[in-house]
Design a protein around this motif. Structure first.
Motif, PDB file in Angstrom:
ATOM      1  N   TYR A  85      15.909   2.010 -26.484  1.00 26.37           N
ATOM      2  CA  TYR A  85      17.027   1.230 -25.935  1.00 26.37           C
ATOM      3  C   TYR A  85      16.820   0.954 -24.446  1.00 26.37           C
ATOM      4  CZ  TYR A  85      21.703  -0.073 -24.437  1.00 26.37           C
ATOM      5  OH  TYR A  85      22.752  -0.737 -23.886  1.00 26.37           O
TER       6      TYR A  85
ATOM      7  N   ASN B 161      17.334  -2.321 -22.255  1.00 27.12           N
ATOM      8  CA  ASN B 161      18.794  -2.176 -22.423  1.00 27.12           C
ATOM      9  C   ASN B 161      19.290  -3.078 -23.552  1.00 27.12           C
ATOM     10  OD1 ASN B 161      18.820  -0.394 -20.377  1.00 27.12           O
ATOM     11  ND2 ASN B 161      20.278  -1.497 -19.091  1.00 27.12           N
TER      12      ASN B 161
ATOM     13  N   PHE C 153      20.092  -3.407 -27.742  1.00 26.11           N
ATOM     14  CA  PHE C 153      20.323  -2.655 -28.974  1.00 26.11           C
ATOM     15  C   PHE C 153      19.332  -3.049 -30.084  1.00 26.11           C
ATOM     16  CE2 PHE C 153      22.593  -1.348 -32.781  1.00 26.11           C
ATOM     17  CZ  PHE C 153      22.980  -0.072 -32.418  1.00 26.11           C
TER      18      PHE C 153
ATOM     19  N   VAL D 109      16.322  -0.958 -30.564  1.00 20.68           N
ATOM     20  CA  VAL D 109      16.511   0.278 -31.335  1.00 20.68           C
ATOM     21  C   VAL D 109      16.230   0.001 -32.807  1.00 20.68           C
ATOM     22  CG1 VAL D 109      18.223   1.995 -32.034  1.00 20.68           C
ATOM     23  CG2 VAL D 109      18.211   1.173 -29.699  1.00 20.68           C
ATOM     24  N   VAL D 110      16.778  -1.118 -33.293  1.00 21.01           N
ATOM     25  CA  VAL D 110      16.550  -1.494 -34.697  1.00 21.01           C
ATOM     26  C   VAL D 110      15.050  -1.733 -34.912  1.00 21.01           C
ATOM     27  CG1 VAL D 110      17.163  -3.162 -36.509  1.00 21.01           C
ATOM     28  CG2 VAL D 110      18.869  -2.514 -34.797  1.00 21.01           C
TER      29      VAL D 110
ATOM     30  N   ILE E 232      22.393   4.407 -36.406  1.00 17.21           N
ATOM     31  CA  ILE E 232      22.319   3.148 -35.638  1.00 17.21           C
ATOM     32  C   ILE E 232      23.574   2.308 -35.883  1.00 17.21           C
ATOM     33  CG2 ILE E 232      21.021   0.979 -35.385  1.00 17.21           C
ATOM     34  CD1 ILE E 232      18.520   2.611 -36.018  1.00 17.21           C
TER      35      ILE E 232
ATOM     36  N   THR F  13      20.608   3.651 -16.749  1.00 17.61           N
ATOM     37  CA  THR F  13      20.609   2.880 -17.992  1.00 17.61           C
ATOM     38  C   THR F  13      21.965   3.066 -18.654  1.00 17.61           C
ATOM     39  OG1 THR F  13      18.255   3.287 -18.268  1.00 17.61           O
ATOM     40  CG2 THR F  13      19.445   2.623 -20.246  1.00 17.61           C
ATOM     41  N   MET F  14      22.717   1.975 -18.837  1.00 17.06           N
ATOM     42  CA  MET F  14      24.025   2.113 -19.493  1.00 17.06           C
ATOM     43  C   MET F  14      23.807   2.212 -20.996  1.00 17.06           C
ATOM     44  SD  MET F  14      26.235   2.525 -17.271  1.00 17.06           S
ATOM     45  CE  MET F  14      27.641   2.569 -18.356  1.00 17.06           C
TER      46      MET F  14
END
Lengths: 480, 153
Positions: free
Chosen positions: A389, A393, A395, A398-399, B97, B150-151
């Motif tokens: 991630y 930054n 998402f 991640v997948v 996830i 990192t948010m």
């Protein structure tokens, strides 16, 4: 002076631990620092950046040795023999040896930077598109030497990696390739995201079948190598460091290719190691670790003398120097010679601190392998997902990393190696752009081939390429 | 199904994937030359076709070289098995996830760590597992959010 020492020490210490986290790249850490160092003096800013750079390149080896998960792409080659050593209970010895050899490699890189900078930068400027293409092809021929039973499967995986690396916007024509109109695919698939999935998640899934097995007890006695051991591996370290520096000096090559080439050369050179390569040969960690740290000195040569970054970190360092009002380029030796010497000094100090921080805490660090797998695996999965991630930054990364992890697991089950896939992804852009650019330069494929076989530098590279290819053939490997 | 059969089936699947890729390239209506973005992928697609066929030949040779009795004995020992633990873990990861997407990093990670540790059964009780999951999650939040800025989702 004290300020310089403190900042270098802090940077190196942070770099060692940042480098060990998959997904947190040295590039990311250094780019974060650049915003903090605006108001700092040049010395302090450079001290912390060089420290993180040196420590981070080394730090990737720790997770590579203990968990078979490279903390950074430059540590991929370290997993081949590092992890088998950890499985034998020799993780501490492997880390200690890799620390010392990284430091020696770092110093060799510095010597090249100090005394051979002019000659190497003159050579680097001669290298054109076709030479880059040939060097990248050499990188692909390495797949046969990275612990693979079937070279066909290795080359197939490398080809799949090249195709995945081609996804996104074509850098030459700006047309889309394999994007299917998807916004995420337009920016391409980051190889660090893929690497985390292929090495980290697939490794955990692969090892889950043995989750109930007791962790391997690590031998933490006599971890520091003695003088005779260092002398034994010194020739290997020197060879690999020279390779690392030269490859590192080629803009865009970086530590990952240097480490893989050094590993391959060592495998060919050292025909009778005490333990075979891929089964826990100490030479298998000495070669890549000394090469990737030597590549730092190499990468700084074109960065400082030509203003062309050797890798992404040196690109940021050039930027940081510009913020401080110093222009990297051919004039640095005359106009800012003191800055050049300061960077060399910082590298020396960072390497000394690397020895101190690298050799301390090994016993505690190597106990990580003794943590029960039932606790270790979920933690590794979470760190991998967070690491993926944090690359952008995003998402979707991640997948992507999980998809790569599942595919990696399936491929490994069918005895298809995953490291060539990452290698293919890393080299994809270099091969694609330089191959096409060289053909366009010469007008046609025919003229391009004529140029390859008539120009001296290309001929040398072609000969090396075919020698490497021949060395990878099954018949040659069988004879060995 | 025996190991060699599975391997042949897998290499056939890769050949099909290769054909689909070649089909995609030819359907782009791009002229394949050095300026075309599909120049390298086309070359690579041909190379992978050859490699896939070589791997298929390798597998078929292995299949025909072995006597039936030997193969039965061999396949008993080395049959390709997808461990059920790994399959369940893949489902847990996918659930993690999805949960992270719906909720946030903190809640989903604590739940994922608890669930996966309970499933893998370390020598810890529920209370210890929860404390460990909580600590690890907030340690990661500290490292990534406060140090690396990192948010997290």
């Amino acid at each position: 002076m004290i300020e310089m020492l403190i900042f270098t020490a802090l940077g190196t210490c942070a770099g060692v631990y940042i480098g060990a986290i998959p997904g947190i790249s040295v590039t990311m850490a250094v780019s974060l620092l650049i915003s903090l160092t605006y108001s700092w003096s040049t010395t302090s800013a450079m001290a912390v950046m060089i420290g993180v750079y040196v420590g981070g390149v080394y730090g990737g080896s720790r997770s590579a040795i203990m968990l078979n998960i490279p903390g950074a792409p430059a540590s991929i080659a370290t997993t081949f023999d590092g992890y088998p050593l950890a499985k034998k209970g020799l993780a501490s010895q492997a880390i200690a040896l890799s620390t010392i050899m990284s430091v020696i490699g770092g110093f060799i890189g510095i010597l090249f930077l100090l005394f051979g900078a002019r000659a190497i930068s003159d050579f680097a400027i001669l290298v054109g598109s076709k030479e880059y293409f040939l060097v990248s092809l050499m990188g692909i021929t390495l797949v046969g030497s990275i612990g693979i039973k079937s070279p066909c499967k290795g080359f197939l995986m490398a080809c799949i990696g090249i195709c995945i690396g081609c996804i996104g916007i074509d850098p030459i024509t700006s047309n889309e390739r394999f994007t299917f109109g998807d916004m995420y695919l337009k920016s391409g698939i980051n190889y660090i995201v893929a690497m985390i999935g292929l090495f980290s998640i697939s490794e955990v899934l692969f090892q889950l079948s043995s989750v109930k097995e007791k962790p391997i007890k690590q031998n933490v006695e006599n971890i520091k190598p003695n003088f005779q051991q260092i002398m034994k591996y010194l020739p290997c370290c020197i060879r690999s460091s020279c390779i690392g520096t030269i490859i590192g000096a080629l803009p865009g090559s970086g530590g990952e290719i240097s480490a893989l080439i050094a590993y391959d050369v060592e495998k060919k050179f050292n025909k009778n190691p005490k333990t075979p390569f891929g089964e826990g040969a100490f030479e298998g960690i000495v070669a890549p670790e000394s090469a990737n740290n030597a590549a730092i000195g190499g990468a700084l040569i074109p960065a400082l003398l030509l203003g062309i970054p050797g890798d992404t970190v040196t690109a940021i360092i050039i930027g940081a120097l510009q913020i401080q009002g110093i222009k990297a380029g051919p004039t640095i030796m005359s106009s800012s010679y003191d800055i050049f010497i300061m960077i060399v000094m910082l590298l020396v100090i960072a390497n000394i601190f690397l020895l101190i921080f690298g050799l301390t805490g090994i016993k505690v660090f190597s106990k990580l392998v003794e943590v029960p797998k039932q606790i270790l695996f979920p933690c590794v999965l979470v760190i991998s997902i967070v690491g993926a991630y944090s690359v952008n930054n995003n998402f979707i990364d991640v997948v992507t990393t999980v998809i790569f992890g599942i595919f990696g697991y399936i491929f490994r089950k069918f005895e298809y190696p995953v490291s060539p896939l990452v290698l293919g992804m890393i080299l994809s852009q270099t091969i694609d752009t330089n191959f096409r650019r060289a053909i366009m330069e010469y007008g046609s494929i025919y003229d391009f081939l004529i140029a390859i076989f008539t120009e001296p530098l290309s001929i040398i590279l072609v000969i090396i390429f075919f020698v490497m290819l021949f060395m990878q053939s099954p018949s040659t490997n069988k004879n060995k | 199904m025996k190991k060699i059969h599975t391997k042949i089936l897998f290499s056939l699947m890769l050949i099909i994937a290769n054909i689909i890729m070649l089909g995609y390239i030819f359907n782009t209506n791009e002229e394949i030359n050095a300026t075309s973005p599909f120049f390298l992928p086309t070359i690579i697609a041909y190379v992978t076709s050859v490699l896939n066929l070589l791997i298929l030949c390798e597998n078929l040779r292995e299949y025909f070289n072995k006597t039936k009795s030997n193969m039965d004995e061999n396949s008993k020992q080395q049959n390709i098995k997808f461990d059920i633990t790994s399959l369940y873990m893949i489902i847990i990861i996918l659930g993690y996830i999805l949960l992270m997407f719906i909720t946030n990093f903190r809640i989903s990670t604590i739940l994922f760590l608890c669930l996966s540790m309970v499933y893998l059964k370390p020598n810890l009780n529920i209370k210890q597992i929860f404390i460990m999951s909580f600590t690890i999650t907030y340690w990661l939040v500290f490292i990534f959010e406060y140090i690396f800025k990192t948010m997290l989702p």
